[in-house]
Design an enzyme around this catalytic site. Structure first.
Site, PDB file in Angstrom:
ATOM      1  N   GLU A 291      21.318  21.754  18.652  1.00 34.18           N
ATOM      2  CA  GLU A 291      22.605  21.168  18.237  1.00 34.18           C
ATOM      3  C   GLU A 291      23.482  22.190  17.530  1.00 34.18           C
ATOM      4  O   GLU A 291      24.707  22.086  17.558  1.00 34.18           O
ATOM      5  CB  GLU A 291      22.374  19.971  17.297  1.00 34.18           C
ATOM      6  N   HIS A 320      -2.848  25.124  28.629  1.00 30.74           N
ATOM      7  CA  HIS A 320      -3.362  24.590  29.890  1.00 30.74           C
ATOM      8  C   HIS A 320      -2.293  23.831  30.656  1.00 30.74           C
ATOM      9  O   HIS A 320      -2.608  23.067  31.562  1.00 30.74           O
ATOM     10  CB  HIS A 320      -4.591  23.721  29.613  1.00 30.74           C
ATOM     11  N   LYS A 433      28.232   9.020  20.983  1.00 27.89           N
ATOM     12  CA  LYS A 433      28.252   7.961  19.959  1.00 27.89           C
ATOM     13  C   LYS A 433      29.471   7.063  20.174  1.00 27.89           C
ATOM     14  O   LYS A 433      29.380   5.842  20.100  1.00 27.89           O
ATOM     15  CB  LYS A 433      28.332   8.575  18.555  1.00 27.89           C
TER      16      LYS A 433
END
Ligand code: PA5
Length: 464
Positions: A291, A320, A433
């Protein structure tokens, strides 16, 4: 500072032409110093109030420890409602410092409430939380710096209603602590009207830089963690960020190495802790780095579309799954290892005489094994000429975690200054938002709704 940094494998001597020449520090000294100055000159100002968090007034810290500590003593569960910077800081620190199966421990051994960090609005998750919580002994910290975030406000509405139903209106209020900006935002107004206990987030403390404010400290005190030691560790890291010699200043040095790596096409920054306790530190880092540095324009308004994609990886587990890509895939990554010298326990691999195999493992410890595997991965990356460096924690304590948090925040701020961007805004998040407000019919967002509807998907590109 207690943390140590080994950046050999970022350098040309170790990884050949993929590495950085030692002369680069001298060559770029002016640029590095200018970035450091711009961050240090703004400490405590504008969006850099986070720099002052380690030096919060003692009486404020004492009050917080006393009030939240008392809540922690009577709570069976402590629930954080928040998202982004209002959740990842508390989650990463609590996970680092509590028992790894904290919530499953019997109460006598836990010595602190169970912790739940609710950072999503998945309806199944909320229903599951309500299934397991005993509301009579559950306390809630509602955290939103803006006081406006839909996810957190909706969680609050659901749980406050449930609390009132279970406990009655007067008792329900006592189960809520609000952390928000004083005097601003919907949650602050609600808290005033309802009479909740409120802790303030400084106006110039952004979400992802707020872990050492009451955003994190309320929970840490409720969980019985040593808040003062954490702040002391953070202060030590802040002090080291003042060092003028870049080669003695880990935050400045690694910010430069990362920015230089980005310039050379290393567009991915992997954080790989070799400790389950630090697993969520990678989430904290990913938000901070993504951000803060992912920006469309620089400070002069020039389009730059800059940033380095953070990735989280856990040693040894992800050896792995991901390390194959890191050693042989594109030369586009920097791997940062988090290493721990002394784990809080030692586990011996049994020397079982009945099992006539595995002699190379018998009698060793898991501590030796995990460190050998970290060094082996580092070796493999170096051999493949891949940039990597290691941050060593002597052990995972409040003090070293405080140092690590502050180191990450200064590293990010220095990197942003080197990239000449606004490290502290997040316009890309704000857009989402606002679109959410519009779709839920919030007044004042009518034109945003028209814009969202105009972007509706063309059915001819949808199957099924
Ligand atoms: O770093 C940030 O500013 C964001 O990630 C915020 O923390 C996040 O969007 C939540 O915001 P708020 O604390 O205002 O609810």
């Amino acid at each position: 500072m207690k943390l140590r940094f080994d950046y050999n494998n970022m350098m040309e001597e170790a990884i050949g032409k993929e590495g950085i020449k030692a002369s680069a520090f001298q060559k770029n000294a002016a640029k590095i110093a200018a970035a450091q100055k711009s961050v240090l000159d703004n400490r405590g100002k504008g969006w850099q109030e986070w720099c002052d968090l380690p030096y919060a007034p003692a009486e404020e810290i004492d009050e917080l420890i006393s009030y939240c500590g008392a809540i922690g003593k009577k709570a069976e569960s402590f629930v954080i409602l928040g998202i982004g910077g209002s959740a990842l800081g508390p989650l990463s620190v609590a996970s680092a410092l509590l028992h790894l199966h904290h919530n499953e421990l019997p109460k006598a051994k836990r010595n602190a409430p169970k912790l739940y960090v609710e950072d999503n609005v998945d309806p199944e998750r909320m229903a599951a939380l309500l299934d397991i919580l005993d509301l009579k002994t559950a306390y809630f910290n509602v955290i939103t710096k803006s006081g406006e975030t839909s996810e957190t406000l909706s969680q609050f509405l659901i749980l406050y209603a449930a609390l009132k139903e279970a406990l009655g209106a007067e008792e329900a209020k006592k189960h809520i602590i609000v952390t928000t900006t004083i005097g601003k935002g919907t949650l602050y107004d609600v808290a005033q009207a309802e009479g909740f206990k409120v802790y303030g987030v400084g106006k110039g403390v952004g979400g992802r830089f707020s872990v050492l404010s009451p955003v994190g400290l309320v929970a840490f005190a409720a969980l019985g963690l040593d808040v003062k030691a954490m702040l002391a560790g953070a202060a030590a890291a802040a002090k080291s960020a003042e060092e003028a010699d870049v080669r003695k200043n880990p935050a400045l040095l690694t910010a430069y190495l990362q920015v230089e790596a980005m310039r050379r096409g290393k567009n991915v920054s992997v954080l790989m802790p070799y400790a389950d306790s630090l697993k969520y530190m990678a989430d904290f880092y990913c938000q901070l780095w993504a951000e803060s540095l992912g920006k469309a324009v620089d400070l002069d308004g020039k389009k730059v579309h800059t940033g380095q994609t953070p990735a989280k990886s856990l040693g040894v587990t992800d050896q792995h799954s991901q390390v194959q890509l890191y050693t042989e895939g594109p030369f586009d990554k920097v791997v940062t290892f988090l290493a721990v010298d002394d784990y809080r326990t030692t586990v011996v691999i049994s020397d079982d005489k009945d099992v006539n195999a595995c002699d190379f493992l018998k009698g060793h410890t898991l501590n030796e094994l995990i460190n050998a595997e970290r060094k082996a991965t580092e070796f493999a990356l170096k051999k493949a000429n891949r940039m990597n460096y290691t941050v060593y924690l002597p052990s995972v304590t409040e003090e070293t975690v405080g140092e690590l948090l502050m180191y990450f925040m200064y590293q990010t701020a220095f990197a942003g200054a080197m990239l000449h961007i606004d490290t502290f805004n997040q316009p890309g998040v704000e857009e989402g938002k606002k679109a959410t407000f519009a779709m839920l019919g919030r007044s004042g967002y009518e034109s945003k709704l028209e814009e969202v509807n105009a972007a509706a998907h063309d059915k001819s590109y949808i199957i099924g």
